[in-house]
Design a protein around this motif. Structure first.
Motif, short mmCIF file in Angstrom:
data_model
loop_
_atom_site.label_atom_id
_atom_site.label_comp_id
_atom_site.label_asym_id
_atom_site.label_seq_id
_atom_site.Cartn_x
_atom_site.Cartn_y
_atom_site.Cartn_z
N PHE A 180 27.77 -64.47 5.60
CA PHE A 180 27.80 -63.34 6.53
C PHE A 180 27.49 -63.80 7.94
CE2 PHE A 180 25.30 -60.12 8.83
CZ PHE A 180 26.28 -59.15 9.00
N PHE A 211 30.62 -60.31 2.99
CA PHE A 211 29.84 -61.49 2.64
C PHE A 211 28.34 -61.24 2.78
CE2 PHE A 211 33.93 -62.89 4.42
CZ PHE A 211 34.46 -63.49 3.28
N ASP A 212 27.57 -62.13 2.19
CA ASP A 212 26.12 -62.04 2.22
C ASP A 212 25.56 -63.39 2.66
OD1 ASP A 212 24.11 -60.20 1.94
OD2 ASP A 212 24.18 -60.10 -0.24
N TYR A 258 30.17 -65.99 9.58
CA TYR A 258 31.56 -65.51 9.51
C TYR A 258 32.27 -65.64 10.86
CZ TYR A 258 35.67 -62.72 8.88
OH TYR A 258 36.98 -62.31 8.83
N GLY A 305 23.45 -62.12 12.16
CA GLY A 305 24.85 -62.17 12.52
C GLY A 305 25.05 -61.64 13.93
N LYS A 329 25.19 -55.99 -2.47
CA LYS A 329 24.81 -56.97 -1.45
C LYS A 329 23.60 -56.45 -0.69
CE LYS A 329 29.41 -58.93 -0.71
NZ LYS A 329 29.76 -58.74 -2.06
N ALA A 386 33.17 -59.22 8.17
CA ALA A 386 31.99 -59.96 7.72
C ALA A 386 31.19 -59.21 6.66
CB ALA A 386 31.09 -60.28 8.92
N VAL A 387 31.29 -57.88 6.63
CA VAL A 387 30.48 -57.10 5.67
C VAL A 387 30.78 -57.45 4.22
CG1 VAL A 387 30.05 -55.13 7.18
CG2 VAL A 387 32.02 -55.08 5.65
N CYS A 435 21.76 -58.00 12.21
CA CYS A 435 23.08 -58.15 12.81
C CYS A 435 23.11 -57.46 14.17
CB CYS A 435 24.14 -57.52 11.90
SG CYS A 435 25.78 -57.47 12.59
N ILE A 446 22.31 -54.31 5.67
CA ILE A 446 22.42 -54.87 7.01
C ILE A 446 21.78 -53.89 7.99
CG2 ILE A 446 23.98 -55.67 8.82
CD1 ILE A 446 26.08 -56.12 6.63
#
Length: 128
Positions: free
Chosen positions: A119, A114-115, A122, A101, A47, A111-112, A77, A50
């Motif tokens: 993300f 997801f992309d 989320y 995010g 992924k 949440a990590v 994020c 972040i």
């Protein structure tokens, strides 16, 4: 000795460690690099990376989000140190519009996985 507001926005060392250890405990995270007291780079398996900005702001509003993103424009994020800290719906929307995010640390731990939009958008099941 009083802290004189030193930790008003700055995350405490134990909050930084909580974030790092919590992220490293997730299967999707392969590494967390601490850049400074506020910024961390989270490398994930398969992924995107972040770029987290960790804050101890008690109530993070849209002005705070603007300030953070102005000072650290590569941020993907913003994470608030603890669940007792809050962020406004306006700040969440502002970040979402910019593909950033905005989470409490505990929300970020989920949440990590997801992309992309999943993300950024989320929401923890209990908050849905």
């Amino acid at each position: 000795m009083p802290e004189s507001g030193y930790y008003e926005k700055r995350p405490r060392r134990e909050h930084q460690e909580f974030l790092v250890q919590g992220l490293l405990g997730r299967a999707s995270v392969s590494d967390v690099e601490r850049i400074d007291d506020f910024r961390f780079v989270v490398t994930r398996n398969g992924k995107s990376t972040i770029r987290v900005y960790l804050t101890n702001q008690y109530i993070l509003g849209i002005t705070d989000a603007m300030e953070i993103l102005g000072a650290a424009p590569d941020t993907t994020c913003i994470a608030s140190t603890m669940t007792y800290n809050q962020y406004s719906p306006e700040a969440k929307a502002y970040c979402r519009e910019r593909g950033v995010g905005l989470f409490h640390s505990a929300e970020l731990f989920s949440a990590v996985r997801f992309d992309g939009d999943r993300f950024v958008d989320y929401v923890r099941p209990k908050g849905r």
